[in-house]
Structure formats: structure tokens, C-alpha cells
Design a protein around this motif. Structure first.
Motif, mmCIF file in Angstrom:
data_model
loop_
_atom_site.group_PDB
_atom_site.id
_atom_site.type_symbol
_atom_site.label_atom_id
_atom_site.label_comp_id
_atom_site.label_asym_id
_atom_site.label_seq_id
_atom_site.Cartn_x
_atom_site.Cartn_y
_atom_site.Cartn_z
ATOM 1 N N GLY A 85 0.817 -1.210 0.000
ATOM 2 C CA GLY A 85 0.000 0.000 0.000
ATOM 3 C C GLY A 85 0.848 1.256 0.000
ATOM 4 N N GLY A 86 1.904 1.258 0.831
ATOM 5 C CA GLY A 86 2.808 2.409 0.837
ATOM 6 C C GLY A 86 3.481 2.612 -0.496
ATOM 7 N N LEU A 87 3.845 1.518 -1.153
ATOM 8 C CA LEU A 87 4.473 1.583 -2.466
ATOM 9 C C LEU A 87 3.527 2.212 -3.489
ATOM 10 C CD1 LEU A 87 6.913 0.363 -4.293
ATOM 11 C CD2 LEU A 87 5.231 -1.412 -4.824
ATOM 12 N N ALA A 105 0.648 1.572 8.933
ATOM 13 C CA ALA A 105 1.967 1.242 8.411
ATOM 14 C C ALA A 105 2.117 1.674 6.960
ATOM 15 C CB ALA A 105 2.211 -0.260 8.540
ATOM 16 N N ALA A 106 1.074 1.482 6.152
ATOM 17 C CA ALA A 106 1.141 1.882 4.750
ATOM 18 C C ALA A 106 1.383 3.383 4.616
ATOM 19 C CB ALA A 106 -0.147 1.481 4.037
ATOM 20 N N LYS A 107 0.694 4.159 5.437
ATOM 21 C CA LYS A 107 0.888 5.612 5.387
ATOM 22 C C LYS A 107 2.296 5.991 5.833
ATOM 23 C CE LYS A 107 -3.969 6.991 5.877
ATOM 24 N NZ LYS A 107 -4.980 7.692 6.701
ATOM 25 N N THR A 108 2.799 5.301 6.831
ATOM 26 C CA THR A 108 4.153 5.594 7.309
ATOM 27 C C THR A 108 5.186 5.260 6.249
ATOM 28 O OG1 THR A 108 3.448 5.149 9.578
ATOM 29 C CG2 THR A 108 5.805 5.149 9.158
ATOM 30 N N VAL A 109 5.010 4.132 5.572
ATOM 31 C CA VAL A 109 5.922 3.751 4.485
ATOM 32 C C VAL A 109 5.908 4.819 3.395
ATOM 33 C CG1 VAL A 109 6.256 2.118 2.587
ATOM 34 C CG2 VAL A 109 5.827 1.268 4.893
ATOM 35 N N ALA A 110 4.736 5.259 2.993
ATOM 36 C CA ALA A 110 4.620 6.241 1.907
ATOM 37 C C ALA A 110 5.265 7.575 2.286
ATOM 38 C CB ALA A 110 3.156 6.438 1.543
ATOM 39 N N LEU A 111 4.982 8.068 3.485
ATOM 40 C CA LEU A 111 5.562 9.351 3.897
ATOM 41 C C LEU A 111 7.074 9.262 4.005
ATOM 42 C CD1 LEU A 111 3.064 10.767 6.564
ATOM 43 C CD2 LEU A 111 3.073 11.024 4.070
ATOM 44 N N THR A 112 7.584 8.125 4.472
ATOM 45 C CA THR A 112 9.034 7.947 4.571
ATOM 46 C C THR A 112 9.662 7.916 3.184
ATOM 47 O OG1 THR A 112 8.757 6.668 6.618
ATOM 48 C CG2 THR A 112 10.849 6.426 5.453
ATOM 49 N N ALA A 113 9.055 7.193 2.271
ATOM 50 C CA ALA A 113 9.591 7.109 0.916
ATOM 51 C C ALA A 113 9.604 8.465 0.231
ATOM 52 C CB ALA A 113 8.768 6.115 0.102
ATOM 53 N N LEU A 114 8.523 9.212 0.365
ATOM 54 C CA LEU A 114 8.450 10.520 -0.286
ATOM 55 C C LEU A 114 9.415 11.512 0.337
ATOM 56 C CD1 LEU A 114 4.620 10.614 -0.865
ATOM 57 C CD2 LEU A 114 6.377 10.684 -2.641
#
Length: 528
Positions: free
Chosen positions: A128-130, A457-466
């Protein structure tokens, strides 16, 4: 403390995840119901490959020589490459349906595979984050590449040492590693200094293929299986001798300081009839979880001696086959800070009244008492990496640098790596007793109880990646720290090279699902 300001791209990613939350929920349940175990995650890997291709990713299937692994890429022009990954293996003997009573999934017994951590939610949260990161990159024309690897057999620390040795983590600006919380204080936080330790896993195979050499044939026993003949003890006896000797000598393998554990699992035994034939094949797997590589080598030397002795006195020969040789983890404060800032922006997961009602029902069905707040309080709280580190260190000697076990550690020697945790549902006990394992497994499959973890977790992954893609200063800080800690980056003076010097251990008798005239069944296959 005010929440950090989000960029327009990060707001797009958050909105994307809110929109696809029902899909993430359904996908999590799909992987949960597959319940496939180490090296045999055929349906799960195929599902991810198909999904990623539908989302526009190019996918290398069977990456690193592992049939259930993959490596996917999506590029939006020249720029940094950010890594994320999915795990999807389950655990034998933990088959549990997504219901509030102890009950295996339909058509299966409890001995089949089931998700414990749960990797079903872990993988879909990262996916989801991806997808949210990709959507934001497209809308805001952010340059860069996304790399997403499929990591089978995490429960035996299987794929990541192999992927690392074959270069799949090289060239990343950062690797984002998420795991459901599994012990306090590592709940809604990121690891700071004390990362997971080293681990070795191996299979000792005992083979009795020359039983005729045990004793000389007598006139009364011209054939080996004669009922009056003395027969070789065989592979079963070798395995049991190995098992008992290693248990007896465990206290003498390592000093009584620092946290370490040695676990074993009998993979196969027998392979003989009730006739006078000795068992021809038996296998036992050991998992050594230790702070340092030196400790792992020391235990291995003892186990090798035990195996040689067990084989010699049982009329067998032995083979040792590696399953995993993984390095201890390398800290990166810059990456931990980026991930925890993202988690702080999102906030901890929250469980609504529907989830609490389900949890109370499980409390009663597990022999406990329903409580007003069935979940432990820490699930809905953040704890800073530094505070969590301080709590974690209370029970560790100052000389112990690494603790507990997970194979994300191999990634940390090839790219700046963040390891963060988000709370999975866990019940409080009214009387201090421990709930049976089916309770945690069920909570990991019921949408109302597991979805809060997945979306957080998905939101955290996305914000970290961006953040890594958009903020060169943050990206450079993470890289500089990685370079300093390794003494020059990959190949530097303080860098630990991959330990993997073996082929993927895919041809052993790992249990799997098969289709028979009876339907889907759980089985240990013949040796490849």
C-alpha cells in the motif's frame, strides 16, 4: 508537540491510501487465507507479481534463484531509488481461521500453515505504501525509482541474505523496513541503536545408505533385512542422538551473558517400513539467534561435532546444508528519524468499537474475561526511538550491541535502512495469564482488528519514501551516516560483507499444500 508539515505529494499519498483502504483490507485477507510456509509461497508470490504488473511495475520473477521471490521496479525518470519489500510466509502448525474461536481455516487441520506475525498484513502494508508513493510521484512529477522485493521464508531468515549477496539492495537511497510490533517497548516506534542480531540456520541430514557396513554378515543372515540379523541403528537414531546431545551441551556452547537462543525443528524422520530395514533419511534444522557472528560460528562448531559423532555411532553419514547466514543489523539514526517522523505524522493505529467487541468475544472464547478495553494500552501510543532504546537496554549488558532476530539486517549493510514498528492487535489479560497462540493469529486475520495496523503502516511507508525522494538534505544525511558507520560505504573498512556462500535451500522437504482427490491438503513432499 505539533505534527510535522506534510508536502503536497505526501498529502496525495495519504488520500490515495484512504481511498484504497478497502482493497488493502481484502488483499490482507487473501494472503492470510493462503497461509503458505517457507520456500513454498507459490500462490502468495504469484498474487504479488500479478498485482505489481497490473500497477505498471516491471517484475523479475524468481529473483536470486528463489522461485517464490521477486524484484519489481517502477521508474519516473532519473533520481534516487527507494526500496521497500513484502514478506508473505506463514508458519507450520498455526492454521487459524479469521474468526473469534479456535478453528482452522476451512478444509484444513491446525497443523497446516498460518500467519503469526502476521506477514499477511506486513506485506500488504508495504505494498500500500508503495502504490501510494507511486501515485504521488506521478501526480507531482517526482523523479526517481521504486524497488519492491518479495522476500520468502523470513521465518527461517531465508531470502534477504541471498538477495543481499546478489546485489538486490545495492544502489538504494534508503530501505524502508516495517514489522508488526512483537515485543514491548518496540510498539509504534523505530529502532535506534540496538538492531537485531546475527543468525545462522542449517539442516543436518543423516543418511544411512550403507547399512551393510554396520556388521559382517553371518551364515545365518545372508541378507541385510533378515529377521535374525543385527541391523544398523539408522538415520532416526542418528537424529535423536544429535537432538539429545545438542540439548545436553547447550549450556556449554556460549557464555551465560547476552541474549541468545538455539531452536530446532525435525523436518523429516523415518523413511523405512516396519521391516528390519534401518531408517534411511532424517533431517533436523537448527536456528541460532545471537548478537554476533563469532557466537554463531562457535555454536556451529559444536553442532558440527555433535552431528559427526551422532552419525558415527549410528551407522550413518551426515551432511550440513545452510538455510541462512545473516549479519547483525547496522543502525542509521537519520533513517530512524525520518521513519519516526512519518509515523508521528500519521499517528498510532486506533481500534473502533467493532474491533473492541470482537476482541471481547475472543477474550471469553479463549477462557478469559471480557474487559472494557480489551487491547493493551501501548497499542495506541507512540514511543520515541530514543525512549524505546532506553527501555530495551535495561535488560541488556552494555557489551551487547545487537538483540533479537530478523533478517532485515542484511539490507542495512547495503543501504541506509529504517526499521520501524506499528502495533498489531494484542489483548490485555485480566488475570495476568497468557492467551493461547490462536488468539493472536485470529486477530491478525480479522479485518476489523488487523486493518488499523495495515493502514497506519502503509501511510508511514509512503511518507518515509516521499521524504527520501523529495528531501535531498535528509537523503544525504542518511547516506553520510551509512558511509561513516561502514568506514566508507559498501566495501568499507567497517563493512561486513555478505555471509551467503550457499545456494537457495529450496530443495528440502519443506511442508506445503497439495491438491488431492480429497481436496487441498497439507503435506511433506518427497525429497527433490
Amino acid at each position: 508537540m505539533d505534527k510535522p508539515v506534510t508536502t503536497s505529494a505526501q498529502e496525495t499519498a495519504l488520500a490515495c491510501l484512504d481511498g484504497i483502504q478497502p482493497l488493502l483490507s481484502a488483499w490482507t485477507r487473501t494472503i492470510f487465507d493462503f497461509g503458505e510456509t517457507a520456500w513454498r509461497e507459490y500462490q502468495s508470490a504469484a498474487w504479488y507479481v500479478d498485482r505489481l504488473k497490473r500497477e505498471g511495475f516491471s517484475v523479475e520473477e524468481g529473483s536470486g534463484g528463489m522461485p517464490t521471490a521477486f524484484c519489481a521496479h517502477w521508474t519516473n525518470g532519473a533520481g534516487p531509488t527507494v526500496g521497500m519489500y513484502a514478506e508473505y510466509d506463514a508458519v507450520p502448525g498455526n492454521c487459524q481461521d479469521a474468526v473469534t474461536v479456535r478453528q482452522p481455516r476451512p478444509g484444513l487441520g491446525a497443523e497446516a500453515g498460518g500467519h503469526t506475525d502476521p506477514h499477511s498484513g506486513l506485506g500488504i502494508a508495504s505494498l500500500g505504501g508503495l502504490l501510494a508513493t507511486k501515485a504521488a510521484m506521478q501526480r507531482h512529477d517526482i523523479q526517481g525509482t521504486l524497488r519492491f522485493t518479495g522476500e520468502p521464508a523470513e521465518k527461517v531468515r531465508g531470502s534477504k541474505p541471498i538477495h543481499a549477496a546478489k546485489g538486490y539492495y545495492d544502489g538504494l537511497a534508503g530501505m524502508i523496513s516495517f514489522h508488526p510490533f512483537y515485543m514491548l517497548p518496540l510498539c509504534n516506534t523505530a529502532r535506534w541503536d540496538t538492531h537485531c542480531g546475527a543468525a545462522y540456520a542449517m539442516i543436518y541430514r543423516f543418511v544411512c545408505d550403507e547399512p551393510e557396513n554396520w556388521v559382517r554378515a553371518s551364515d545365518g543372515a545372508p541378507i541385510p533385512q533378515a529377521h535374525s540379523a543385527v541391523r544398523a541403528p539408522g538415520a532416526n537414531d542418528a537424529l535423536m542422538t544429535m537432538y539429545m546431545a545438542s540439548k545436553a551441551l547447550r549450556d556449554s556452547m556460549l557464555p551465560h551473558q547476552g541474549g541468545w537462543s538455539i531452536s530446532e525443528a525435525i523436518l523429516t524422520a523415518g523413511q523405512a517400513t516396519a521391516d528390519n530395514l534401518p531408517a534411511g533419511l532424517a533431517e533436523i534444522q537448527y536456528m541460532i539467534r545471537v548478537p554476533t557472528i563469532g557466537m554463531a560460528e562457535q555454536v556451529t562448531a559444536v553442532l558440527d561435532r555433535n552431528a559427526a559423532a551422532a552419525a558415527a555411532i549410528s551407522g550413518c553419514r551426515y551432511e550440513r546444508h545452510w538455510v541462512s547466514k545473516s549479519r547483525p543489523g547496522l543502525a542509521n539514526h537519520a533513517m530512524a528519524g525520518i521513519a519516526y517522523e512519518a509515523l508521528s505524522t500519521v499517528g498510532p493505529p486506533r481500534w473502533d468499537q467493532v474491533a473492541r467487541t470482537i476482541a471481547r468475544e475472543i477474550q471469553v472464547n479463549a477462557g478469559g474475561t471480557a474487559t472494557e478495553n480489551p487491547f493493551i494500552e501501548e497499542l495506541e501510543r507512540l514511543i520515541s526511538p530514543q525512549e524505546a532504546e532506553a527501555v530495551l537496554r535495561r535488560d541488556l549488558p552494555p557489551s551487547q550491541v545487537n538483540s533479537t532476530s530478523d533478517d532485515y539486517t542484511d539490507m542495512s549493510w547495503h543501504a541506509p535502512t529504517a526499521r520501524f514498528y506499528v502495533a498489531r492487535p494484542a489483548l490485555r489479560s485480566a488475570n495476568g495469564s497468557t492467551y493461547p497462540s490462536w488468539v493472536m493469529n485470529a486477530l491478525g486475520g480479522i479485518p476489523a482488528t488487523i486493518d488499523p495496523m495495515v493502514i497506519c503502516a502503509a501511510k508511514t511507508v509512503a511518507l518515509t519514501a516521499l521524504r527520501l525522494l523529495e528531501d535531498q538534505t535528509a537523503r544525504d544525511a542518511a547516506k553520510d551516516e551509512f558511509t561513516t558507520r561502514t568506514g566508507g560505504g559498501v566495501g568499507g573498512s567497517n563493512w561486513i560483507a555478505p555471509l551467503c556462500d550457499y545456494d537457495p535451500p529450496i530443495n528440502f522437504r519443506w511442508p506445503e499444500y497439495v491438491t488431492t482427490a480429497r481436496g487441498r491438503d497439507w503435506w511433506i513432499p518427497s525429497n527433490a
